[in-house]
Design an enzyme around this catalytic site. Structure first.
Site, PDB file in Angstrom:
ATOM      1  N   TYR A 158     -12.588 -40.434 -54.182  1.00  0.00           N
ATOM      2  CA  TYR A 158     -13.390 -39.539 -53.337  1.00  0.00           C
ATOM      3  C   TYR A 158     -12.879 -38.104 -53.448  1.00  0.00           C
ATOM      4  CZ  TYR A 158     -15.448 -37.448 -49.168  1.00  0.00           C
ATOM      5  OH  TYR A 158     -16.129 -36.612 -48.300  1.00  0.00           O
TER       6      TYR A 158
ATOM      7  N   SER B  15     -15.372 -30.994 -49.030  1.00  0.00           N
ATOM      8  CA  SER B  15     -14.536 -31.677 -48.039  1.00  0.00           C
ATOM      9  C   SER B  15     -13.128 -31.116 -48.087  1.00  0.00           C
ATOM     10  CB  SER B  15     -14.502 -33.178 -48.342  1.00  0.00           C
ATOM     11  OG  SER B  15     -13.550 -33.841 -47.532  1.00  0.00           O
TER      12      SER B  15
END
Length: 263
Positions: A156, A143
């Site tokens: 995250y 990501s």
């Protein structure tokens, strides 16, 4: 379509929706055989039926929680030693947008188990096959959050930074084994990911112009399969911001403070 995929066997985790589902459709269109895994078997079965209607290729589906190491071991026992795997796409993952103070240890541990430990376990199980074949491609969906951390994504972001570090080291370890290793770093994708990550729905509204279509991201990944592509970064302008952040972190954090808190 990618003619290099014809007749290859591709294993996709988190294949029951979003990016994983689109990858399945596009790999099938390229003539690949598919092994699809996810926690939702019913959704996988529907995807399997759809692909079988349109393409003359084999599709196997399995219920699997990649956050459970025992389930991963049982899954590979089911596949058997003779099952060839040419591409592994570690797509399964999730996030919860909370500050460190608000996130529970249960949520943190779950993110680490699925996003990091599950990815490592899947890779370890597939690697001996690829080494024996002297060919293969491991694609890890990371990501942009792994490149530039923002408030409410502390845990995250930590998992995705771990994925990037693992991917970079793995690439060097298997360089002489005929195995390609690629990290994919997308920005926000229009999928069910945000139903869990941001229950309010405000984040997607605030970053609307950056949101990617899963079929577009899938197309970029399929196009690069069996090439020595180090990273796929989308969208390009967001990735440029990540590059600038690495050079001038203090300045970016100061200037982008308001934007960073749009979760």
């Amino acid at each position: 379509m990618n003619p290099r995929l014809h007749g290859k066997t591709i294993l996709i985790t988190g294949a029951s929706g979003g990016l994983g589902e689109q990858l399945a459709y596009q790999c099938a269109e390229s003539g690949a055989h598919l092994i699809l895994v996810a926690r939702s078997y019913d959704k996988l079965a529907k995807i399997q039926e759809e692909i079988r209607k349109k393409h003359r290729t084999s599709v196997s589906v399995y219920k699997l929680d990649v956050g459970n190491t025992e389930e991963i071991l049982n899954f590979f026992e089911q596949l058997g030693d003779k099952q060839r795997i040419d591409v592994l796409i570690n797509n399964a993952g999730f996030g919860i947008f909370k500050t460190v103070l608000d996130a529970t240890m249960y949520e943190a541990e779950n993110m680490l188990r699925v996003n990091v430990l599950g990815l490592i376990a899947m890779t370890k199980m597939v690697l001996p096959k690829m080494v024996a074949q002297n060919s293969g491609h491991i694609i890890n969906i990371a990501s942009q959050a792994g490149k530039i951390a923002t408030p409410k994504s502390s845990i995250y972001s930590a998992t995705k930074k771990a994925v990037l570090g693992f991917t970079d080291a793995l690439r060097m370890e298997v360089r002489d084994e005929g195995i390609f290793v690629t990290a994919v770093n997308p920005g926000p994708i229009e999928t069910n990911f945000f139903h869990i990550a941001d229950e309010s729905g405000e984040y997607l509204k605030n970053v609307g112009r950056w949101v990617l279509k899963p079929e577009e991201v899938a197309a970029q990944i399929v196009k690069k399969m069996f090439t020595s592509t180090r990273e796929i970064n989308l969208p390009r302008l967001m990735n440029a911001g990540s590059t600038i952040y690495n050079l001038f972190p203090g300045l970016v954090e100061k200037v982008g403070k308001n934007a960073f808190f749009k979760k």
